[in-house]
Enzyme design. Structure first.
Site, PDB file in Angstrom:
ATOM      1  N   TYR A 135     -25.541  56.397 -22.574  1.00 36.00           N
ATOM      2  CA  TYR A 135     -26.528  55.969 -23.278  1.00 36.00           C
ATOM      3  C   TYR A 135     -27.378  56.885 -23.990  1.00 36.00           C
ATOM      4  CZ  TYR A 135     -25.718  52.471 -19.978  1.00 36.00           C
ATOM      5  OH  TYR A 135     -25.130  51.095 -19.366  1.00 36.00           O
ATOM      6  N   PRO A 148     -29.301  44.675 -23.835  1.00 31.65           N
ATOM      7  CA  PRO A 148     -28.825  43.387 -23.809  1.00 31.65           C
ATOM      8  C   PRO A 148     -30.152  42.511 -23.947  1.00 31.65           C
ATOM      9  CG  PRO A 148     -28.081  44.602 -21.794  1.00 31.65           C
ATOM     10  CD  PRO A 148     -28.943  45.277 -22.637  1.00 31.65           C
ATOM     11  N   HIS A 371     -30.785  49.635 -22.085  1.00 39.11           N
ATOM     12  CA  HIS A 371     -30.110  49.706 -21.023  1.00 39.11           C
ATOM     13  C   HIS A 371     -30.068  50.871 -20.136  1.00 39.11           C
ATOM     14  CE1 HIS A 371     -26.670  48.322 -18.946  1.00 39.11           C
ATOM     15  NE2 HIS A 371     -26.114  47.579 -20.189  1.00 39.11           N
ATOM     16  N   SER A 582     -18.847  40.779 -19.449  1.00 41.06           N
ATOM     17  CA  SER A 582     -19.691  40.903 -17.887  1.00 41.06           C
ATOM     18  C   SER A 582     -20.141  39.596 -17.488  1.00 41.06           C
ATOM     19  CB  SER A 582     -20.881  41.798 -18.338  1.00 41.06           C
ATOM     20  OG  SER A 582     -21.401  42.453 -17.237  1.00 41.06           O
TER      21      SER A 582
HETATM   22  N1  COA Z   1     -11.582  31.223  -2.640  1.00 37.70           N
HETATM   23  C1  COA Z   1     -12.715  30.679  -2.508  1.00 37.70           C
HETATM   24  N2  COA Z   1     -13.911  31.182  -2.828  1.00 37.70           N
HETATM   25  C2  COA Z   1     -13.955  32.414  -3.462  1.00 37.70           C
HETATM   26  C3  COA Z   1     -12.682  33.248  -3.723  1.00 37.70           C
HETATM   27  C4  COA Z   1     -11.654  32.600  -3.309  1.00 37.70           C
HETATM   28  N3  COA Z   1     -10.215  33.180  -3.398  1.00 37.70           N
HETATM   29  N4  COA Z   1     -12.700  34.188  -4.309  1.00 37.70           N
HETATM   30  C5  COA Z   1     -14.328  34.275  -4.507  1.00 37.70           C
HETATM   31  N5  COA Z   1     -14.878  33.186  -3.928  1.00 37.70           N
HETATM   32  C6  COA Z   1     -16.481  32.803  -3.894  1.00 37.70           C
HETATM   33  C7  COA Z   1     -17.080  34.082  -3.656  1.00 37.70           C
HETATM   34  O1  COA Z   1     -17.174  34.093  -2.104  1.00 37.70           O
HETATM   35  C8  COA Z   1     -18.458  33.742  -4.240  1.00 37.70           C
HETATM   36  O2  COA Z   1     -19.164  32.932  -3.260  1.00 37.70           O
HETATM   37  P1  COA Z   1     -20.762  32.426  -3.634  1.00 37.70           P
HETATM   38  O3  COA Z   1     -20.983  31.924  -4.973  1.00 37.70           O
HETATM   39  O4  COA Z   1     -20.967  31.729  -2.625  1.00 37.70           O
HETATM   40  O5  COA Z   1     -21.478  33.820  -3.460  1.00 37.70           O
HETATM   41  C9  COA Z   1     -18.220  33.286  -5.493  1.00 37.70           C
HETATM   42  O6  COA Z   1     -16.884  32.658  -5.276  1.00 37.70           O
HETATM   43  C10 COA Z   1     -17.835  34.302  -6.495  1.00 37.70           C
HETATM   44  O7  COA Z   1     -17.239  35.278  -6.496  1.00 37.70           O
HETATM   45  P2  COA Z   1     -16.319  35.907  -7.683  1.00 37.70           P
HETATM   46  O8  COA Z   1     -16.333  34.988  -8.783  1.00 37.70           O
HETATM   47  O9  COA Z   1     -15.097  36.404  -6.984  1.00 37.70           O
HETATM   48  O10 COA Z   1     -17.158  37.059  -8.310  1.00 37.70           O
HETATM   49  P3  COA Z   1     -18.393  37.983  -7.409  1.00 37.70           P
HETATM   50  O11 COA Z   1     -19.454  37.417  -7.075  1.00 37.70           O
HETATM   51  O12 COA Z   1     -17.290  38.781  -6.481  1.00 37.70           O
HETATM   52  O13 COA Z   1     -18.573  38.918  -8.525  1.00 37.70           O
HETATM   53  C11 COA Z   1     -18.141  40.933 -10.136  1.00 37.70           C
HETATM   54  C12 COA Z   1     -17.463  39.810  -9.178  1.00 37.70           C
HETATM   55  C13 COA Z   1     -17.028  41.833 -10.822  1.00 37.70           C
HETATM   56  C14 COA Z   1     -18.766  39.992 -11.317  1.00 37.70           C
HETATM   57  C15 COA Z   1     -18.991  41.746  -9.284  1.00 37.70           C
HETATM   58  O14 COA Z   1     -18.332  42.296  -8.286  1.00 37.70           O
HETATM   59  C16 COA Z   1     -19.700  42.860 -10.210  1.00 37.70           C
HETATM   60  O15 COA Z   1     -19.409  43.881 -10.123  1.00 37.70           O
HETATM   61  N6  COA Z   1     -20.943  42.514 -10.962  1.00 37.70           N
HETATM   62  C17 COA Z   1     -21.625  43.499 -11.389  1.00 37.70           C
HETATM   63  C18 COA Z   1     -21.687  43.145 -12.791  1.00 37.70           C
HETATM   64  C19 COA Z   1     -22.623  43.774 -13.593  1.00 37.70           C
HETATM   65  O16 COA Z   1     -23.034  44.894 -13.182  1.00 37.70           O
HETATM   66  N7  COA Z   1     -22.792  43.799 -14.922  1.00 37.70           N
HETATM   67  C20 COA Z   1     -23.474  44.656 -15.750  1.00 37.70           C
HETATM   68  C21 COA Z   1     -23.905  43.890 -16.793  1.00 37.70           C
HETATM   69  S1  COA Z   1     -24.887  44.940 -17.824  1.00 37.70           S
END
Ligand code: COA
Length: 654
Positions: A135, A148, A371, A582
């Site tokens: 940054y 963003p 950001h 993202s």
């Molecule tokens: N079977 C059934 N359900 C599942 C599953 C499976 N195999 N795998 C995941 N799920 C469910 C999860 O339990 C979760 O349930 P919920 O909606 O009830 O909470 C949901 O599906 C979403 O999970 P998933 O899609 O795997 O993603 P996540 O929530 O674990 O997120 C990332 C993944 C990478 C986005 C997250 O870990 C992350 O790091 N986010 C940060 C993003 C960020 O900082 N962005 C910056 C932008 S500036």
């Protein structure tokens, strides 16, 4: 969102591309790279964000430190990550370099020891380096290249009363959130069973980026002796200081705020003002020079300080040109990212301000944020709070003690400042024309469908993106997805590399008519599993990107020559993220958006709701090979095809 040393080099190379001879270019490159190297070796003091005292400190101190992954593991995973994006010949060459780098007693081991020492001495071996590299050293404008935006659904008003009423509720909502933060009663967030670092919540209010000649800084006024009690409101390009607390320390009520906003509105009806905020949209070096010139004048300096110190900014935007319903959200995304250009609302911003809420007279609404202090999730969770607050709170007119007129922030515009503003307008308008953005609502299904198939929704969407890209370009590209490192103290992000050997196997097979659907579904499941496995590795601090960056920065800090593996073409390809993506989940039906990180790439952000998915896809018009609407179309088809593939193969099993 990412940034790397490689991008610095790209930036420098772009800037010297016009010079005469190769020798001259080399001299220029070295001269321009010098400050980056000096900073990397610690000769310029790094900037740290505020430390939070009190209850949260106890929570923070209980969090684990970010680990330095084992060297051998990272090198093996690096070679694996290269497989889908480079040729076998390049891969063979890189394998030799990696072996040399990783051999016992070699350069890699020495750098690794340096990193491990750094990890023992610091709260987080990466966070200061990341803040600087990603940054504060980054010289491109924050507009499109870093900040963003968030698009909220259209609000139900079409006039200035509606605009001011909503703005008043929104301001009260942010102040409500601020009280929670100030009282340290914000519930700790969890990922599964693991508590997350909450530090970013303390960095987003009362903070601002400040341009510097070679490196910017970010200031935070939350924990100073007299923390700010005002916000900034911009209307018709004019800035106002609005005090939002009564003398007894209580926040103004919604109707008090409304009546103050009315005063601001009525006293900023003239439109012949110089859009001084436009200066903040410039290339950072240019802005740093203009900034010093601007604040030479005492009045200007005071006005600028007032904006920087304010809790946040509210931009009351003029109505934008009307577009069809289909284009509306894409138009609002552009308005959030850049303001629409010098004829519209781009001057109605202070782009250095961490949080700017934008409310248009035509019901458009969202925000843009700088950001450096935080990732999207804390911003969006603040937004969720505000949206809920605005739904609940009613405006009740009650007898009020008259409040004084909000202070107009004056600027004395010299001919030189006027010229700087004109240049900023021209550059901003070029950026506005260059942005190609498409917001798409995919409504065949949302995250419930992959869940019902026992697949991770995020991984499913990422595989769909791989398929869409492959169908257009007939190859896979380096793909970045942000992974949160907030399980660790002061954690920011690492990279999930979504192009994998398994995703390539699936996208190559899916349109092959000789393959059976069952085999394709198997390949799809493998690709989704591989992505989820990479995600798990990344959020546990075992991904490769920040570790490789750390090894490179360590070599600069140790004043040894940059190891061959970082000068290799494969590394350049791996860092050229044609897809920068993202997921920013929100309860509100909104979507975050950002620009591509390379000139020939896409920025893709999404919010997966239960039964639909909001996507914002960006590209640059100046690149003939990219087109946001085309990628959106292919993505929609990929998601539909993956859905039918699964359902068909299930039917055939019955
Ligand atoms: N079977 C059934 N359900 C599942 C599953 C499976 N195999 N795998 C995941 N799920 C469910 C999860 O339990 C979760 O349930 P919920 O909606 O009830 O909470 C949901 O599906 C979403 O999970 P998933 O899609 O795997 O993603 P996540 O929530 O674990 O997120 C990332 C993944 C990478 C986005 C997250 O870990 C992350 O790091 N986010 C940060 C993003 C960020 O900082 N962005 C910056 C932008 S500036």
């Amino acid at each position: 969102m990412y940034y790397s040393f490689y991008s610095h080099l790209l930036d420098l190379l772009r800037r010297i591309s016009g010079s005469a001879s190769p020798g001259e270019k080399m001299v220029l490159l070295l001269r321009m790279a010098k400050p980056v190297i000096l900073r990397s070796v610690g000769l310029v003091k790094p900037v740290s964000l505020t430390k939070i005292p009190g209850r949260y400190l106890a929570h923070q101190e209980g969090l684990p430190h970010l680990p330095v992954p084992p060297l051998k593991q990272t090198l093996e995973r690096y070679l694996l990550a290269l497989k889908p994006i480079i040729s076998q010949e390049e891969w063979n060459h890189t394998q030799e370099l990696v072996q040399e780098f990783g051999k016992p007693g070699g350069v890699g081991e020495r750098l690794q020891k340096g990193l491990e020492r750094r990890a023992r001495k610091t709260e987080n071996w990466l966070s200061d380096w990341w803040l600087q590299t990603a940054y504060l050293d980054y010289r491109m404008p924050v507009v499109l290249h870093s900040s963003p935006g968030v698009v909220l659904p259209k609000l139900q008003f079409d006039d200035c009363q509606g605009q001011l009423r909503y703005a008043a509720k929104l301001i009260a909502g942010v102040l409500d959130f601020k009280t929670i933060i100030d009282n340290e009663t914000l519930p700790v967030e969890y990922l599964g069973e693991k508590p997350l670092c909450m530090n970013q919540y303390y960095q987003i209010l009362s903070s601002c980026r400040i341009p510097g000649a070679k490196r910017d800084s970010v200031v935070n006024y939350t924990r100073v002796k007299n923390p700010p009690t005002h916000i900034t409101v911009v209307h018709n390009l004019q800035f106002f200081q609005l005090d939002v607390y009564n003398s007894d320390g209580s926040p103004l009520t919604v109707d008090q705020i409304y009546s103050q906003l009315e005063k601001i509105w009525n006293s900023s009806l003239q439109t012949n003002k110089e859009p001084v905020g436009m200066l903040t949209s410039q290339h950072r070096n240019t802005w740093a020079v203009a900034y010093n010139n601007l604040i030479k004048d005492k009045t200007n300096k005071e006005s600028v300080r007032t904006i920087q110190k304010s809790i946040f900014t509210v931009c009351l935007d003029a109505p934008m040109p009307r577009v069809s319903d289909e284009l509306y959200k894409s138009r609002v995304a552009a308005q959030m990212l850049h303001g629409g250009g010098s004829r519209w609302n781009s001057g109605n911003r202070w782009f250095d301000k961490t949080l700017q809420f934008i409310i248009g007279e035509d019901g458009s609404c969202g925000l843009v944020y700088e950001h450096s202090p935080a990732e999207g999730p804390p911003i969006v969770s603040l937004l969720d709070h505000i949206v809920e607050y605005t739904k609940k709170c009613e405006m009740v007119r009650s007898p009020m003690i008259p409040l004084s007129m909000p202070k107009k922030l004056r600027f004395n515009i010299t001919p030189e400042i006027k010229q700087d503003i004109e240049k900023a307008k021209q550059n901003l308008n070029i950026m506005v024309h260059d942005l190609d953005i498409k917001v798409m609502v995919f409504d065949l299904y949302g995250k419930n469908f992959p869940k019902s198939q026992m697949m991770s929704p995020d991984a499913f969407i990422q595989v769909a993106l791989q398929l869409a890209y492959f169908r257009i370009y007939k190859c896979s590209c380096a793909t970045y997805e942000s992974a949160s490192l907030r399980m660790f103290r002061l954690g920011r992000t690492d990279t999930i590399r979504s192009a994998s050997v398994s995703s390539l196997a699936f996208v190559q097979a899916v349109d092959d008519t000789t393959k059976a659907n069952t085999e394709k579904v198997e390949l799809l499941r493998n690709a989704v599993k591989a992505h989820r496995a990479y995600t798990d590795m990344a959020i546990r601090g075992q991904a490769i990107d920040r570790h490789l960056l750390g090894l490179k920065l360590q070599s600069i800090e140790d004043l040894v020559s940059i190891p061959e593996i970082f000068m290799d073409t494969s590394y350049a390809v791996a860092m050229h993220f044609n897809l920068s993506t993202s997921q920013v989940p929100a309860k509100t039906d909104c979507v975050m958006c950002f620009g591509p990180v390379v000139p020939d790439g896409y920025g893709v952000c999404y919010n997966a709701m239960d039964d639909h998915i909001n996507f914002a896809i960006s590209a640059y018009n100046s690149c003939a090979d990219t087109n946001a609407a085309r990628l959106a179309h292919y993505l929609e088809n990929a998601l539909q095809d993956m859905h039918s593939l699964i359902l068909q193969s299930q039917k055939s099993k019955l």
